[in-house]
Design a protein around this motif. Structure first.
Motif, PDB file in Angstrom:
ATOM      1  N   THR A  46       2.924   2.111 -10.119  1.00 16.69           N
ATOM      2  CA  THR A  46       2.420   3.029 -11.147  1.00 16.69           C
ATOM      3  C   THR A  46       1.090   2.575 -11.751  1.00 16.69           C
ATOM      4  O   THR A  46       0.492   3.323 -12.524  1.00 16.69           O
ATOM      5  CB  THR A  46       3.459   3.181 -12.270  1.00 16.69           C
ATOM      6  N   ASP A  47       0.630   1.382 -11.409  1.00 19.85           N
ATOM      7  CA  ASP A  47      -0.626   0.867 -11.952  1.00 19.85           C
ATOM      8  C   ASP A  47      -1.818   1.624 -11.384  1.00 19.85           C
ATOM      9  O   ASP A  47      -1.813   2.020 -10.218  1.00 19.85           O
ATOM     10  CB  ASP A  47      -0.793  -0.626 -11.628  1.00 19.85           C
ATOM     11  N   PRO A  48      -2.869   1.794 -12.212  1.00 23.15           N
ATOM     12  CA  PRO A  48      -4.093   2.407 -11.695  1.00 23.15           C
ATOM     13  C   PRO A  48      -4.652   1.563 -10.550  1.00 23.15           C
ATOM     14  O   PRO A  48      -4.637   0.335 -10.611  1.00 23.15           O
ATOM     15  CB  PRO A  48      -5.051   2.369 -12.890  1.00 23.15           C
ATOM     16  N   GLY A  49      -5.085   2.202  -9.521  1.00 20.72           N
ATOM     17  CA  GLY A  49      -5.672   1.500  -8.393  1.00 20.72           C
ATOM     18  C   GLY A  49      -4.691   1.137  -7.295  1.00 20.72           C
ATOM     19  O   GLY A  49      -5.105   0.813  -6.186  1.00 20.72           O
ATOM     20  N   TYR A  50      -3.395   1.173  -7.595  1.00 26.59           N
ATOM     21  CA  TYR A  50      -2.397   0.795  -6.590  1.00 26.59           C
ATOM     22  C   TYR A  50      -2.484   1.702  -5.364  1.00 26.59           C
ATOM     23  O   TYR A  50      -2.530   1.220  -4.233  1.00 26.59           O
ATOM     24  CB  TYR A  50      -0.991   0.840  -7.182  1.00 26.59           C
ATOM     25  N   ALA A  51      -2.501   2.994  -5.578  1.00 23.32           N
ATOM     26  CA  ALA A  51      -2.508   3.948  -4.457  1.00 23.32           C
ATOM     27  C   ALA A  51      -3.760   3.785  -3.604  1.00 23.32           C
ATOM     28  O   ALA A  51      -3.686   3.807  -2.367  1.00 23.32           O
ATOM     29  CB  ALA A  51      -2.382   5.378  -4.964  1.00 23.32           C
ATOM     30  N   LEU A  53      -5.643   1.069  -3.295  1.00 23.48           N
ATOM     31  CA  LEU A  53      -5.569  -0.216  -2.605  1.00 23.48           C
ATOM     32  C   LEU A  53      -4.589  -0.144  -1.428  1.00 23.48           C
ATOM     33  O   LEU A  53      -4.883  -0.629  -0.332  1.00 23.48           O
ATOM     34  CB  LEU A  53      -5.165  -1.322  -3.580  1.00 23.48           C
ATOM     35  N   ALA A  54      -3.451   0.505  -1.636  1.00 24.18           N
ATOM     36  CA  ALA A  54      -2.471   0.660  -0.556  1.00 24.18           C
ATOM     37  C   ALA A  54      -3.069   1.484   0.587  1.00 24.18           C
ATOM     38  O   ALA A  54      -2.872   1.154   1.763  1.00 24.18           O
ATOM     39  CB  ALA A  54      -1.197   1.314  -1.082  1.00 24.18           C
ATOM     40  N   ALA A  55      -3.811   2.534   0.260  1.00 24.56           N
ATOM     41  CA  ALA A  55      -4.448   3.365   1.294  1.00 24.56           C
ATOM     42  C   ALA A  55      -5.486   2.559   2.071  1.00 24.56           C
ATOM     43  O   ALA A  55      -5.587   2.676   3.297  1.00 24.56           O
ATOM     44  CB  ALA A  55      -5.089   4.592   0.660  1.00 24.56           C
ATOM     45  N   HIS A  56      -6.250   1.736   1.373  1.00 20.96           N
ATOM     46  CA  HIS A  56      -7.246   0.892   2.038  1.00 20.96           C
ATOM     47  C   HIS A  56      -6.570  -0.116   2.967  1.00 20.96           C
ATOM     48  O   HIS A  56      -7.014  -0.315   4.100  1.00 20.96           O
ATOM     49  CB  HIS A  56      -8.113   0.176   1.002  1.00 20.96           C
ATOM     50  N   LEU A  57      -5.500  -0.729   2.502  1.00 12.66           N
ATOM     51  CA  LEU A  57      -4.758  -1.678   3.333  1.00 12.66           C
ATOM     52  C   LEU A  57      -4.208  -0.995   4.581  1.00 12.66           C
ATOM     53  O   LEU A  57      -4.258  -1.545   5.677  1.00 12.66           O
ATOM     54  CB  LEU A  57      -3.622  -2.320   2.540  1.00 12.66           C
ATOM     55  N   ARG A  58      -3.704   0.216   4.423  1.00 11.61           N
ATOM     56  CA  ARG A  58      -3.162   0.975   5.561  1.00 11.61           C
ATOM     57  C   ARG A  58      -4.269   1.245   6.585  1.00 11.61           C
ATOM     58  O   ARG A  58      -4.077   1.076   7.787  1.00 11.61           O
ATOM     59  CB  ARG A  58      -2.552   2.282   5.064  1.00 11.61           C
ATOM     60  N   GLN A  59      -5.426   1.638   6.104  1.00 17.03           N
ATOM     61  CA  GLN A  59      -6.561   1.930   6.988  1.00 17.03           C
ATOM     62  C   GLN A  59      -7.011   0.672   7.736  1.00 17.03           C
ATOM     63  O   GLN A  59      -7.251   0.714   8.941  1.00 17.03           O
ATOM     64  CB  GLN A  59      -7.717   2.490   6.160  1.00 17.03           C
ATOM     65  N   ALA A  82       6.015  -1.564   4.512  1.00 18.05           N
ATOM     66  CA  ALA A  82       5.886  -0.112   4.587  1.00 18.05           C
ATOM     67  C   ALA A  82       4.483   0.304   5.013  1.00 18.05           C
ATOM     68  O   ALA A  82       4.318   1.278   5.758  1.00 18.05           O
ATOM     69  CB  ALA A  82       6.232   0.506   3.240  1.00 18.05           C
ATOM     70  N   ILE A  83       3.479  -0.437   4.588  1.00 17.20           N
ATOM     71  CA  ILE A  83       2.097  -0.109   4.943  1.00 17.20           C
ATOM     72  C   ILE A  83       1.869  -0.274   6.430  1.00 17.20           C
ATOM     73  O   ILE A  83       1.210   0.550   7.057  1.00 17.20           O
ATOM     74  CB  ILE A  83       1.116  -0.979   4.109  1.00 17.20           C
ATOM     75  N   ILE A  84       2.431  -1.314   7.026  1.00 16.66           N
ATOM     76  CA  ILE A  84       2.171  -1.544   8.462  1.00 16.66           C
ATOM     77  C   ILE A  84       3.213  -0.898   9.349  1.00 16.66           C
ATOM     78  O   ILE A  84       3.040  -0.848  10.571  1.00 16.66           O
ATOM     79  CB  ILE A  84       2.047  -3.041   8.788  1.00 16.66           C
TER      80      ILE A  84
END
Length: 87
Positions: A46-51, A53-59, A82-84
């Motif tokens: 729920t923290d700002p920036g989490y989504a 950062l997660a999207a960048h890691l996935r990419q 979950a990301i990988i």
């Protein structure tokens, strides 16, 4: 016969990227991915920036996978798993 691989075997001096398993990977990609993964671990979903950062890691995970990191290492956290997942 050489039994080890050095960093310069993978990426010659003066070269900024290589193509591994058909994916262009810039030097520093794995180190940056690890640093960002650690940042993600310090955040709540729920923290700002989490989504973002997660999207960048996935990419970027596609590039880390091309290096072979996920062939020998498995994330401990469910968020990173979950990301990988599905790469």
């Amino acid at each position: 016969m050489q039994n080890t691989t050095s960093a310069s075997d993978m990426l010659a001096d003066g070269t900024d990227f290589g193509v591994l398993n058909g994916v262009e990977v810039r030097k520093g990609t794995v180190a940056a991915w690890v640093a960002n993964a650690k940042k993600l671990e310090s955040l709540r979903p729920t923290d700002p920036g989490y989504a973002d950062l997660a999207a960048h890691l996935r990419q970027e995970a596609v590039k880390v996978k091309a290096v072979g990191v996920f062939d020998i290492l498995t994330p401990r956290s469910p968020q990173l798993a979950a990301i990988i997942d599905g790469l």
